[in-house]
Design an enzyme around this catalytic site. Structure first.
Site, PDB file in Angstrom:
ATOM      1  N   LYS A  49       0.845  -1.206   0.000  1.00 15.57           N
ATOM      2  CA  LYS A  49       0.000   0.000   0.000  1.00 15.57           C
ATOM      3  C   LYS A  49       0.875   1.248   0.000  1.00 15.57           C
ATOM      4  CE  LYS A  49      -3.889  -2.316   2.243  1.00 15.57           C
ATOM      5  NZ  LYS A  49      -4.639  -2.640   3.450  1.00 15.57           N
ATOM      6  N   GLN A  93      -4.420  -0.973   9.606  1.00 13.66           N
ATOM      7  CA  GLN A  93      -4.424  -2.337   9.074  1.00 13.66           C
ATOM      8  C   GLN A  93      -5.009  -3.301  10.105  1.00 13.66           C
ATOM      9  OE1 GLN A  93      -3.648  -3.106   5.938  1.00 13.66           O
ATOM     10  NE2 GLN A  93      -3.970  -5.287   6.211  1.00 13.66           N
ATOM     11  N   ASP A 116     -10.910   3.333   4.213  1.00  9.79           N
ATOM     12  CA  ASP A 116     -11.314   1.928   4.195  1.00  9.79           C
ATOM     13  C   ASP A 116     -12.835   1.798   4.090  1.00  9.79           C
ATOM     14  OD1 ASP A 116      -9.467  -0.194   4.216  1.00  9.79           O
ATOM     15  OD2 ASP A 116      -8.861   0.262   6.279  1.00  9.79           O
TER      16      ASP A 116
HETATM   17  N1  GUN Z   1      -7.031  -6.445   6.532  1.00 13.15           N
HETATM   18  C1  GUN Z   1      -7.465  -7.233   5.530  1.00 13.15           C
HETATM   19  N2  GUN Z   1      -8.099  -6.498   4.585  1.00 13.15           N
HETATM   20  C2  GUN Z   1      -8.058  -5.214   5.014  1.00 13.15           C
HETATM   21  C3  GUN Z   1      -8.528  -3.993   4.457  1.00 13.15           C
HETATM   22  O1  GUN Z   1      -9.137  -3.937   3.377  1.00 13.15           O
HETATM   23  N3  GUN Z   1      -8.284  -2.880   5.202  1.00 13.15           N
HETATM   24  C4  GUN Z   1      -7.632  -2.916   6.396  1.00 13.15           C
HETATM   25  N4  GUN Z   1      -7.466  -1.785   7.048  1.00 13.15           N
HETATM   26  N5  GUN Z   1      -7.181  -4.044   6.932  1.00 13.15           N
HETATM   27  C5  GUN Z   1      -7.394  -5.187   6.244  1.00 13.15           C
END
Ligand code: GUN
Length: 299
Positions: A49, A93, A116
Site C-alpha cells: 500500500k 491495518q 477503508d
Molecule cells: N485487513 C485485511 N483487509 C483489510 C482492508 O481492506 N483494510 C484494512 N485496514 N485491513 C485489512
C-alpha cells in the site's frame, strides 16, 4: 476454458488515471497507514500500500507501532492524524492485537478520512445509497464485474461470506447495480445448490479452495476475494477461496489468485484517498466562499 479476469491490468489503468489526477491538484493527497505489530501478511499488505501511494505521487505517512502499543496510545495517534490537514486518508491495518478494541479504533477515524469505508457513518451511507467512502475490496470487485459483464441488472449474485470488510458492503453494491443478491455464510444450508443458482459468485469466506468446481453454473462469473497461504508439494502457495482449476472449467470468467482482486483493492484505496482529498479541498472552497459572503466580498 474461461476468461481470466486480469485485475493487475485493470488496477494499472486505474492507478495511471489517479496519478494523472494527482498531478493536477494544488497539493499532494496524503495517506497515513497504521500497522500495529508484526503480522507477516499484514506487513506485506502495508508495504504494498505504501509503495503504491508513493508511485502515484501521493504523500505517505507510515506509522509502524509495536504489538505492545496500548489502545489509548493508538487512539491518540488517530486524533493527531484526524487533525493533520496534510493527511487526507487514514488506514489502520486489520487485524489489530487482541488487547485493542478494533471497532473503537475504526470509529475514532474521522468519516471524511476513512478511506477503508469501515466507519459506521460510511457503512450507513452505503446502505441507504448516499455518497460516501466505499470499502476498497468490494469497490474493486464491482469494477472488475462491470468491465467483464457490462450491465449487471437482474443477475443473481451469491455472496459467500458476511464480513463487514467484504461480504456486507459488496452485497449493497450489487443491490445498487440491480442484481438479485443472496448473502450466504458458513451456516447456510446446502450452500452448494445456492451457489449453483448464481450468475455471479463472490467468494469471500476466507477458506482455501472452499468453493468447488461443481458448485459453479456453466457460464457464471466468479470473483475470488480469498488470499490464503497453503503448503503444497513442500512449497508455500497463495490460493483463493475457490478451487480455481475446477471452477475455470465451468465459469465464463474468473479472477485468479494472485493477480485478480488483490491489485484492485490497492488501486481503490488510492482512489478513495484522492476522493477524500478532493472533498477536503471542496470543503475548503465552501468555507472560503462562506467567509467571503459573510464579509460581503462575494454574493
Ligand atoms: N485487513 C485485511 N483487509 C483489510 C482492508 O481492506 N483494510 C484494512 N485496514 N485491513 C485489512
Amino acid at each position: 476454458m474461461s476468461l481470466v479476469i486480469d485485475g493487475k491490468a485493470s488496477a494499472a489503468r486505474l492507478r495511471a488515471y489517479i496519478a494523472g489526477q494527482v498531478k493536477q491538484l494544488p497539493s499532494n493527497p496524503g495517506l497515513a497507514v497504521v500497522l500495529v505489530g508484526a503480522d507477516p501478511a499484514s506487513e506485506v499488505y502495508v508495504r504494498n500500500k505504501e509503495k503504491a501511494v508513493e508511485e502515484v505521487g501521493m504523500a505517505s505517512f507510515p506509522h509502524h507501532l509495536p504489538a505492545t502499543t496500548s489502545e489509548a496510545d493508538l487512539l491518540k495517534l488517530i486524533d493527531e492524524l484526524n487533525n493533520n490537514s496534510n493527511v487526507h486518508g487514514i488506514l489502520v491495518q486489520l487485524p489489530l492485537p487482541g488487547s485493542i478494541d478494533a471497532q473503537k479504533v475504526l470509529e475514532r477515524i474521522s468519516p471524511a478520512k476513512d478511506v477503508d469505508g469501515f466507519h459506521p457513518v460510511n457503512a450507513g451511507k452505503l446502505a441507504v445509497g448516499q455518497d460516501g467512502l466505499v470499502p476498497c475490496t468490494p469497490m474493486g470487485c464491482m469494477i472488475l464485474l462491470k468491465e467483464t459483464l457490462g450491465d449487471l441488472k437482474g443477475l443473481h449474485a451469491v455472496v459467500v461470506g458476511r464480513s463487514n470488510i467484504v461480504g456486507k458492503p459488496i452485497a449493497q453494491l450489487l443491490l445498487q447495480a440491480d442484481c438479485t443478491v443472496t448473502i450466504t455464510h458458513s451456516k447456510t444450508k446446502d450452500l452448494a445448490s445456492v451457489c449453483r443458482s448464481a450468475d455471479i459468485i463472490i467468494a469471500a469466506i476466507g477458506k482455501p479452495e472452499f468453493i468447488k468446481g461443481d458448485w459453479i453454473k456453466k457460464g457464471a462469473t466468479v470473483i475470488d476475494v480469498g488470499i490464503n497461504r497453503i503448503e503444497r508439494d513442500g512449497k508455500t502457495k497463495l490460493v483463493g477461496d475457490v478451487d480455481y482449476a475446477a471452477a475455470a472449467q465451468s465459469a465464463k470468467a474468473i479472477t485468479p489468485v494472485p493477480g485478480g482482486v488483490g491489485p484492485m483493492t490497492i488501486a481503490c484505496l488510492l482512489s478513495n484517498t484522492l476522493k477524500a482529498c478532493k472533498i477536503s479541498w471542496d470543503k475548503t472552497d465552501e468555507e472560503i466562499k462562506r467567509i467571503q459572503q459573510l464579509a460581503g466580498i462575494k454574493k
